[in-house]
Design an enzyme around this catalytic site. Structure first.
Site, mmCIF file in Angstrom:
data_model
loop_
_atom_site.group_PDB
_atom_site.id
_atom_site.type_symbol
_atom_site.label_atom_id
_atom_site.label_comp_id
_atom_site.label_asym_id
_atom_site.label_seq_id
_atom_site.Cartn_x
_atom_site.Cartn_y
_atom_site.Cartn_z
ATOM 1 N N CYS A 44 6.237 66.132 1.570
ATOM 2 C CA CYS A 44 5.481 67.291 2.043
ATOM 3 C C CYS A 44 4.922 68.190 0.945
ATOM 4 C CB CYS A 44 6.394 68.133 2.943
ATOM 5 S SG CYS A 44 7.802 68.808 2.030
ATOM 6 N N TYR A 76 19.421 101.513 39.441
ATOM 7 C CA TYR A 76 19.214 101.466 37.990
ATOM 8 C C TYR A 76 19.518 100.077 37.426
ATOM 9 C CZ TYR A 76 19.247 103.311 33.260
ATOM 10 O OH TYR A 76 18.962 103.572 31.957
ATOM 11 N N CYS A 94 12.470 67.685 -0.728
ATOM 12 C CA CYS A 94 12.742 69.114 -0.535
ATOM 13 C C CYS A 94 14.033 69.292 0.264
ATOM 14 C CB CYS A 94 11.576 69.763 0.220
ATOM 15 S SG CYS A 94 11.443 69.160 1.910
#
Length: 686
Positions: free
Chosen positions: A623, A327, A633
């Site tokens: 931008c 498993y 920004c």
DNA sequence: GCAAGGTC
């Protein structure tokens, strides 16, 4: 008819039985085997076992993880209207759970009592409880408590059944609801916001695990985009060793100005010697690797083959279903003490690819197989190992690679340590330190079985007669100017390891949750690393503004604390849920109140294309994004500040402001926002 | 459709 009640009683052969619910088929099998089952059959393919133990007849049947889930019919938000429904009804991918639910329902109808024998954790307690509550009678239910599925532990648990662990159930219940309330409501809020601004409905999401992971990726990526490389110098020095020109490794502090470099070179020219300061000869023993748990397997598959953790997990699950390995969803680094390793090895030897290696291992260990078990443990499963079963068909290439890793790791863990002779020489050249190192493999040990590490041998030095105080002539030198690099970009595996380190998500869910971030379009692949999209940045920005809790791993810690209180009987689920609702209502109302200026907020992060953002806003001169203040920004402002801050360091290397900017534009390690600002500044000058 | 958690 396999689902018919009469035929069921006939097949069971008894009327009075207690239904034992296991979390999954494999666990049902283990529990049954411990109790000596005298009968086994299937209902619609679901394996059922009948056993007698301590005077009772037990019918043991598996669930398949959670068979119930939360759902709502409400469409808006906030919604606090949820109900539990069978998973197969609401989730197409869960249709396989129907046969488990049907079998349990049928068996529960006739049962005299119930035992919840799912894994002993809050999820297991809930899985079993829900089945008993919907199809049986919780007043007649008990809890089997074991930390591993060894026959001894299982028998002990069944000889000593506990009362139903209602506090654990309540904690599991509460975990589900908290995740659901936060996840569904904040996801819907994000989708609503997006639609208002972009007139388009797309699927967005947020959650206790995925959102902090996204925020972590964004942190790294922004620090890279804001990175200003800074120059420094090191000096390569070449000496003569027995007629070979050998380069010394620079280990001192780097030189940070042109004048320091000049002064240093002058000293070398005047006295071209390196003095041996110390010699360290060390025999090093590297123990064999631990057996694989899932995180280690994912990490190695990525390191060696660049296979993503998600793919590795799926391949391991395929191999498990083919019965080739044990498993795989385990955290354990320990092989089970009950495993017959000799048998497994003999079976593996039938594969021509491994027959020579296995033979070697038998000789080396004299048939005594002791794994180098690691510290990590898992209550439900042992480490991953090959079963020895031969592949029935030829494995696909990636499956073959993962299988090979697992087999070799298994072989290697029994092997002798790797033994090295390391020689480390420290030299001093006019006050700066250099080093020379040599490595010789004395015994490759486990490296023969698991050859995925390269030890670059450098035996020349080990054999050379070198002594402390020796003066070695410098034959050549070379000034190397370098530039600081940003931290490496995130990768799927580094995100997975980070989740592990802060303990959010689980073995079974982490890789999947990382894929969700890609599916939503928050993250994207860039060659082998991960980059964030504008949408990903926007989500983090919006969450920070309107649901900051969801960005931090602290939310998980808080949940854990509260669930612990429930388990100890010191808090009630309902109170905790009411508290969560209050916070969510505040968050959502606050967000809705500000929603009239939403587009303004959004275009602080995303570059406006043709959208109308109003005339009153100032736009970034690099931008076009909306600025918070000034003419840059939020992204380019930080970049500009970093450029100004780093100029001092460049001045020391003789750069003027404009040659500095030109160099920033050219260098590869310059962050994206920094480069954009540098380009703008250069243009402004012209 | 949205979470995170089980498991095939």
């Amino acid at each position: 008819m396999p689902g018919d009640s009469n035929s069921l009683i006939n097949r069971l052969g008894v009327r009075d039985y207690i239904l034992v619910i296991a979390e999954k088929p494999r666990a049902a099998q283990k529990i049954a085997e411990a109790l000596y089952p005298y009968k086994r059959f299937r209902i619609n393919g679901v394996p059922i076992y009948v056993a007698r133990w301590g005077g009772s007849v037990y019918v043991i049947a598996p669930a398949a993880g959670h068979l119930f889930t939360l759902d709502t019919e409400d469409e808006g938000y906030p919604t606090f209207n949820f109900k539990w429904v069978p998973r197969y009804i609401v989730d197409r991918d869960a249709r396989f759970t129907k046969k488990f639910l049907d079998a349990l329902k049928l068996l529960a109808k006739h049962a005299q009592g119930f035992v919840n024998a799912c894994d002993y954790d809050i999820e297991g307690s809930l899985i079993g409880f829900m089945i008993i509550k919907y199809f049986g009678d919780i007043r007649k239910a008990k809890r089997a408590k074991f930390s591993s599925l060894t026959p001894q532990e299982v028998r002990k648990a069944f000889s000593n059944l506990n009362e139903l662990d209602l506090n654990m159930v309540e904690a599991g219940y509460c975990r589900h609801i908290l995740d659901w309330l936060w996840g569904i409501n904040i996801s819907r809020m994000l989708m609503d916001f997006y639609e208002r601004v972009f007139m388009k409905r797309i699927v967005l999401s947020a959650g206790r695990v995925q959102s902090p992971t996204l925020a972590h990726a964004v942190d790294i990526i922004l620090s890279r985009r804001w990175h200003v490389p800074v120059p420094y110098a090191t000096i390569d020095i070449f000496i003569d060793l027995d007629g070979n020109l050998v380069k010394l490794d620079y280990v001192g502090e780097p030189l940070t100005s042109l004048s320091d470099v000049k002064n240093y070179i002058e000293k070398i020219k005047r006295a071209p010697y390196a003095v041996v300061e110390s010699i360290k000869k060390e025999y090093k023993i590297v123990e064999s690797p631990h057996p694989f748990n899932l995180p280690d397997l994912q990490s190695e598959a990525y390191r060696i083959y660049k296979i993503s953790p998600y793919t590795t997990q799926h391949i391991a699950e395929d191999l498990y279903l083919e019965a080739l390995i044990s498993y795989p969803r385990t955290n354990s680094q320990k092989l089970p003490s009950t495993l017959n390793n000799q048998e497994v090895l003999e079976a593996l030897a039938k594969n021509p690819k491994y027959s020579e290696l296995v033979k070697k291992l038998f000789t080396e260990t004299k048939g005594f197989f002791k794994p180098n078990n690691g510290p990590a443990d898992d209550p439900a499963h042992p480490a991953i190992y090959p079963t020895g079963e031969a592949p029935r068909t030829r494995l696909k290439p990636l499956h073959e690679k993962i299988y090979d890793l697992i087999v070799r790791r298994y072989l290697a863990t029994f092997a002798k340590p790797l033994r090295l002779l390391e020689l480390k020489v420290t030299l001093n050249v006019h006050g700066l330190q250099y080093s020379l190192s040599g490595v010789k493999i004395l015994d490759p040990g486990w490296l023969k079985y698991y050859p995925f590490y390269s030890v670059s041998e450098n035996t020349n030095l080990v054999d050379y007669d070198i002594r402390e105080g020796m003066k070695l002539q410098i034959k050549n030198y070379k000034v190397r100017t370098k530039y600081t690099k940003p931290e490496p970009p995130p990768s799927r595996i580094s995100l997975l390891k980070w989740m592990e380190s802060v303990n959010i998500g689980t073995e079974a869910t982490r890789a999947e949750i990382i894929e969700v971030l890609f599916r939503r379009g928050y993250l994207k692949s860039r060659s082998r690393s991960v980059d964030v999209t504008d949408l990903g940045l926007l989500i983090v920005f919006l969450l920070k503004k309107f649901a900051e809790d969801l960005l931090s791993v602290e939310l998980t810690r808080r949940f854990e604390e509260k669930l612990k209180l429930i388990i100890y009987g010191k808090a009630r689920c309902n109170d905790i849920i009411e508290e969560a609702k209050k916070v969510l209502v505040i968050y959502i109302n606050n967000a809705l109140r500000e929603s009239h200026r939403l587009s303004e907020e959004v275009f602080k992060v995303i570059q406006p294309q043709n959208q109308d953002i109003g005339v009153s806003h100032k736009k970034c001169k690099v931008c076009g994004r909306v600025t918070e203040s000034g003419d840059l920004c939020i992204f380019h402002k930080v970049a500009y500040e970093n450029i100004v801050k780093s100029y001092e360091r460049w001045k020391a290397f003789g750069y003027s402001w404009s040659t500095y900017l030109q160099k920033l534009v050219k260098l590869r390690s310059t962050g994206q926002y920094v480069r954009e600002v540098a380009e703008m500044l250069l243009k402004e000058k012209v």
